[in-house]
Design a protein around this motif. Structure first.
Motif, PDB file in Angstrom:
ATOM      1  N   PHE A 180       0.832  -1.204   0.000  1.00 27.35           N
ATOM      2  CA  PHE A 180       0.000   0.000   0.000  1.00 27.35           C
ATOM      3  C   PHE A 180       0.867   1.254   0.000  1.00 27.35           C
ATOM      4  O   PHE A 180       0.581   2.221  -0.710  1.00 27.35           O
ATOM      5  CB  PHE A 180      -0.927   0.008   1.216  1.00 27.35           C
ATOM      6  CG  PHE A 180      -1.707   1.275   1.368  1.00 27.35           C
ATOM      7  CD1 PHE A 180      -2.865   1.480   0.622  1.00 27.35           C
ATOM      8  CD2 PHE A 180      -1.285   2.279   2.227  1.00 27.35           C
ATOM      9  CE1 PHE A 180      -3.587   2.655   0.745  1.00 27.35           C
ATOM     10  CE2 PHE A 180      -1.999   3.453   2.354  1.00 27.35           C
ATOM     11  CZ  PHE A 180      -3.163   3.644   1.613  1.00 27.35           C
ATOM     12  N   ALA A 181       1.945   1.238   0.792  1.00 32.90           N
ATOM     13  CA  ALA A 181       2.835   2.396   0.870  1.00 32.90           C
ATOM     14  C   ALA A 181       3.491   2.667  -0.483  1.00 32.90           C
ATOM     15  O   ALA A 181       3.615   3.823  -0.896  1.00 32.90           O
ATOM     16  CB  ALA A 181       3.907   2.159   1.934  1.00 32.90           C
ATOM     17  N   VAL A 182       3.904   1.604  -1.173  1.00 34.20           N
ATOM     18  CA  VAL A 182       4.538   1.769  -2.476  1.00 34.20           C
ATOM     19  C   VAL A 182       3.565   2.427  -3.454  1.00 34.20           C
ATOM     20  O   VAL A 182       3.910   3.379  -4.166  1.00 34.20           O
ATOM     21  CB  VAL A 182       5.016   0.414  -3.021  1.00 34.20           C
ATOM     22  CG1 VAL A 182       5.464   0.541  -4.471  1.00 34.20           C
ATOM     23  CG2 VAL A 182       6.160  -0.128  -2.168  1.00 34.20           C
ATOM     24  N   THR A 228       2.253  19.135   4.071  1.00 36.14           N
ATOM     25  CA  THR A 228       2.820  17.989   3.359  1.00 36.14           C
ATOM     26  C   THR A 228       3.628  17.112   4.292  1.00 36.14           C
ATOM     27  O   THR A 228       3.486  15.882   4.302  1.00 36.14           O
ATOM     28  CB  THR A 228       3.710  18.472   2.200  1.00 36.14           C
ATOM     29  OG1 THR A 228       2.921  19.232   1.287  1.00 36.14           O
ATOM     30  CG2 THR A 228       4.344  17.306   1.472  1.00 36.14           C
ATOM     31  N   VAL A 229       4.489  17.736   5.088  1.00 35.57           N
ATOM     32  CA  VAL A 229       5.354  16.981   5.996  1.00 35.57           C
ATOM     33  C   VAL A 229       4.536  16.275   7.071  1.00 35.57           C
ATOM     34  O   VAL A 229       4.745  15.085   7.355  1.00 35.57           O
ATOM     35  CB  VAL A 229       6.398  17.915   6.634  1.00 35.57           C
ATOM     36  CG1 VAL A 229       7.193  17.180   7.706  1.00 35.57           C
ATOM     37  CG2 VAL A 229       7.335  18.470   5.567  1.00 35.57           C
ATOM     38  N   MET A 230       3.574  16.977   7.655  1.00 37.39           N
ATOM     39  CA  MET A 230       2.755  16.378   8.715  1.00 37.39           C
ATOM     40  C   MET A 230       1.947  15.203   8.171  1.00 37.39           C
ATOM     41  O   MET A 230       1.843  14.148   8.821  1.00 37.39           O
ATOM     42  CB  MET A 230       1.819  17.434   9.312  1.00 37.39           C
ATOM     43  CG  MET A 230       2.504  18.503  10.123  1.00 37.39           C
ATOM     44  SD  MET A 230       1.347  19.731  10.780  1.00 37.39           S
ATOM     45  CE  MET A 230       0.331  18.713  11.835  1.00 37.39           C
ATOM     46  N   PHE A 231       1.380  15.368   6.995  1.00 39.70           N
ATOM     47  CA  PHE A 231       0.573  14.307   6.397  1.00 39.70           C
ATOM     48  C   PHE A 231       1.427  13.081   6.082  1.00 39.70           C
ATOM     49  O   PHE A 231       1.050  11.939   6.380  1.00 39.70           O
ATOM     50  CB  PHE A 231      -0.098  14.831   5.127  1.00 39.70           C
ATOM     51  CG  PHE A 231      -0.971  13.831   4.425  1.00 39.70           C
ATOM     52  CD1 PHE A 231      -1.800  12.979   5.140  1.00 39.70           C
ATOM     53  CD2 PHE A 231      -0.970  13.740   3.044  1.00 39.70           C
ATOM     54  CE1 PHE A 231      -2.607  12.057   4.495  1.00 39.70           C
ATOM     55  CE2 PHE A 231      -1.761  12.830   2.384  1.00 39.70           C
ATOM     56  CZ  PHE A 231      -2.586  11.978   3.111  1.00 39.70           C
ATOM     57  N   ALA A 232       2.617  13.317   5.501  1.00 37.53           N
ATOM     58  CA  ALA A 232       3.502  12.204   5.156  1.00 37.53           C
ATOM     59  C   ALA A 232       3.945  11.440   6.398  1.00 37.53           C
ATOM     60  O   ALA A 232       3.912  10.198   6.430  1.00 37.53           O
ATOM     61  CB  ALA A 232       4.721  12.724   4.393  1.00 37.53           C
ATOM     62  N   LEU A 233       4.352  12.154   7.439  1.00 33.84           N
ATOM     63  CA  LEU A 233       4.808  11.492   8.660  1.00 33.84           C
ATOM     64  C   LEU A 233       3.672  10.759   9.354  1.00 33.84           C
ATOM     65  O   LEU A 233       3.862   9.684   9.928  1.00 33.84           O
ATOM     66  CB  LEU A 233       5.440  12.514   9.606  1.00 33.84           C
ATOM     67  CG  LEU A 233       6.746  13.139   9.132  1.00 33.84           C
ATOM     68  CD1 LEU A 233       7.298  14.093  10.184  1.00 33.84           C
ATOM     69  CD2 LEU A 233       7.776  12.069   8.810  1.00 33.84           C
ATOM     70  N   GLY A 234       2.473  11.326   9.304  1.00 32.62           N
ATOM     71  CA  GLY A 234       1.318  10.651   9.895  1.00 32.62           C
ATOM     72  C   GLY A 234       1.029   9.331   9.208  1.00 32.62           C
ATOM     73  O   GLY A 234       0.786   8.306   9.868  1.00 32.62           O
ATOM     74  N   VAL A 235       1.067   9.329   7.877  1.00 31.39           N
ATOM     75  CA  VAL A 235       0.822   8.093   7.123  1.00 31.39           C
ATOM     76  C   VAL A 235       1.913   7.071   7.410  1.00 31.39           C
ATOM     77  O   VAL A 235       1.633   5.881   7.607  1.00 31.39           O
ATOM     78  CB  VAL A 235       0.753   8.398   5.614  1.00 31.39           C
ATOM     79  CG1 VAL A 235       0.690   7.102   4.804  1.00 31.39           C
ATOM     80  CG2 VAL A 235      -0.460   9.257   5.297  1.00 31.39           C
ATOM     81  N   ILE A 236       3.162   7.521   7.464  1.00 28.84           N
ATOM     82  CA  ILE A 236       4.272   6.606   7.720  1.00 28.84           C
ATOM     83  C   ILE A 236       4.153   5.983   9.110  1.00 28.84           C
ATOM     84  O   ILE A 236       4.422   4.785   9.305  1.00 28.84           O
ATOM     85  CB  ILE A 236       5.618   7.334   7.573  1.00 28.84           C
ATOM     86  CG1 ILE A 236       5.906   7.564   6.098  1.00 28.84           C
ATOM     87  CG2 ILE A 236       6.751   6.543   8.197  1.00 28.84           C
ATOM     88  CD1 ILE A 236       6.033   6.297   5.283  1.00 28.84           C
ATOM     89  N   ASN A 237       3.745   6.758  10.104  1.00 30.00           N
ATOM     90  CA  ASN A 237       3.591   6.206  11.453  1.00 30.00           C
ATOM     91  C   ASN A 237       2.514   5.129  11.493  1.00 30.00           C
ATOM     92  O   ASN A 237       2.661   4.122  12.183  1.00 30.00           O
ATOM     93  CB  ASN A 237       3.254   7.326  12.437  1.00 30.00           C
ATOM     94  CG  ASN A 237       4.458   8.168  12.791  1.00 30.00           C
ATOM     95  OD1 ASN A 237       5.580   7.687  12.771  1.00 30.00           O
ATOM     96  ND2 ASN A 237       4.241   9.434  13.106  1.00 30.00           N
ATOM     97  N   VAL A 238       1.435   5.334  10.748  1.00 29.77           N
ATOM     98  CA  VAL A 238       0.383   4.316  10.684  1.00 29.77           C
ATOM     99  C   VAL A 238       0.901   3.060   9.999  1.00 29.77           C
ATOM    100  O   VAL A 238       0.700   1.935  10.472  1.00 29.77           O
ATOM    101  CB  VAL A 238      -0.859   4.865   9.950  1.00 29.77           C
ATOM    102  CG1 VAL A 238      -1.879   3.754   9.723  1.00 29.77           C
ATOM    103  CG2 VAL A 238      -1.496   5.995  10.742  1.00 29.77           C
TER     104      VAL A 238
END
Length: 243
Positions: free
Chosen positions: A21-23, A90-100
Motif C-alpha cells: 500500500f505504501a509503495v 505535506t510533511v505532517m501528512f507524510a509522517l502521519g501516514v508513515i507512522n500508521v
C-alpha cells in the motif's frame, strides 16, 4: 546484549500488504482526479486555493490575475517563513501516514526485502525504502522521513548523508518530470519530426541511474575523507552486533 527498548517484530503478510500500500500510495501510480485518486499521496495532499493578485478594469471586461497563498514579489526572511509554512501540511501528512504504516509493519517488510538490494547499491538499509519511494513524488516528504529515520537511530550519519545525496539528484523526479519535463517530448520540428530524439523511458532511466551514481560518488568521497568505517553506528546495527 540487545537493547530492551527494541522489540523484534515478525514480518507477516499484513506487513507486506502495508508495504505494498505504501509503495502504491507514495509512488504516484494512482495520481488522478478519478475515485482511485484517494490512494495517492499527492492527490490527497491537495493544494492551496488561489487569491486575486491584481484587477484590471481598463478594458470592456474586468480581468483578474491570481496567485498562490505565498503571493508574489516577496523576499527575505518573511518570504522564507511563508514558504516554510506551506510545507508543513505535506510533511505532517507524510509522517502521519508513515507512522500508521510503521505500526502495521511496513518498515519491517521494507527492511527485509530491500536491504539485500540497497546495501550493495548505496550502502543504506532497507528501512529507507518508503522514504526513497516518497522522495520520488515529494522532496519534502522524503526529507522529513529521512530525518525521522535518523532521529530514531535507524540511519547513521553516513547513511543519511548518502541517502540525502540520492534524493538531492533529480528531487521528486516522477512528479516534476511528468508534470513539466514530459511536455518536451510533444514538441516537433517544422518538418513534423520529434524535436527530442530520446524517449520518455530513456529520460526516466537516465534520472534513476544518475541518482545511484551520485550517491555512490558521495560514498567514494566519504571513504576518501572519513575512511570506510562508520564512526556512529545506528541503533539497529548495534543491536545486531551485541545480540
Amino acid at each position: 546484549m540487545k537493547n530492551p527498548m527494541e522489540k523484534d517484530r515478525k514480518v507477516t503478510i499484513g506487513s507486506y500488504l502495508a508495504l505494498a500500500f505504501a509503495v502504491v500510495f507514495f509512488s504516484g501510480l494512482m495520481q488522478s482526479n478519478e475515485w482511485y485518486g484517494v490512494f495517492d499521496f499527492t492527490t490527497l495532499n491537495g493544494s492551496f486555493g488561489n487569491l486575486v493578485h491584481t484587477v484590471d478594469g481598463s478594458g470592456e471586461a474586468i480581468q483578474t490575475a491570481s496567485t498562490s497563498l505565498r503571493g508574489q514579489g516577496g523576499s527575505g526572511a518573511r518570504d522564507g517563513f511563508i514558504f516554510a509554512l506551506t510545507l508543513i501540511p505535506t510533511v505532517m501528512f507524510a509522517l502521519g501516514v508513515i507512522n500508521v504504516l510503521e505500526h502495521y509493519g511496513a518498515l519491517d517488510a521494507a527492511r527485509k526485502l530491500l536491504t539485500p538490494l540497497l546495501r550493495p547499491l548505496m550502502g543504506i538499509p532497507g528501512n529507507t525504502g518508503l522514504a526513497l519511494i516518497a522522495s520520488l513524488q515529494s522532496a519534502d516528504a522524503g526529507a522529513a522521513m529521512t530525518r525521522q529515520l535518523k532521529d530514531e537511530g535507524k540511519l547513521t550519519k553516513r547513511e543519511s548523508d548518502v541517502f540525502t545525496m540520492f534524493q538531492f539528484s533529480a528531487g521528486a523526479a516522477i512528479v516534476n518530470f511528468f508534470s513539466s519535463g514530459a511536455v518536451l517530448f510533444t514538441l516537433t520540428n517544422l518538418d513534423g519530426t520529434p524535436a527530442v530524439g530520446a524517449s520518455i523511458g530513456l529520460a526516466v532511466a537516465v534520472m534513476f541511474i544518475f541518482k545511484f551514481v551520485g550517491a555512490n560518488l558521495f560514498r567514494l568521497y566519504l571513504n576518501i575523507t572519513e575512511g570506510k568505517a562508520d564512526k556512529t553506528p545506528s541503533t539497529s546495527a548495534l543491536n545486531k552486533e551485541t545480540a
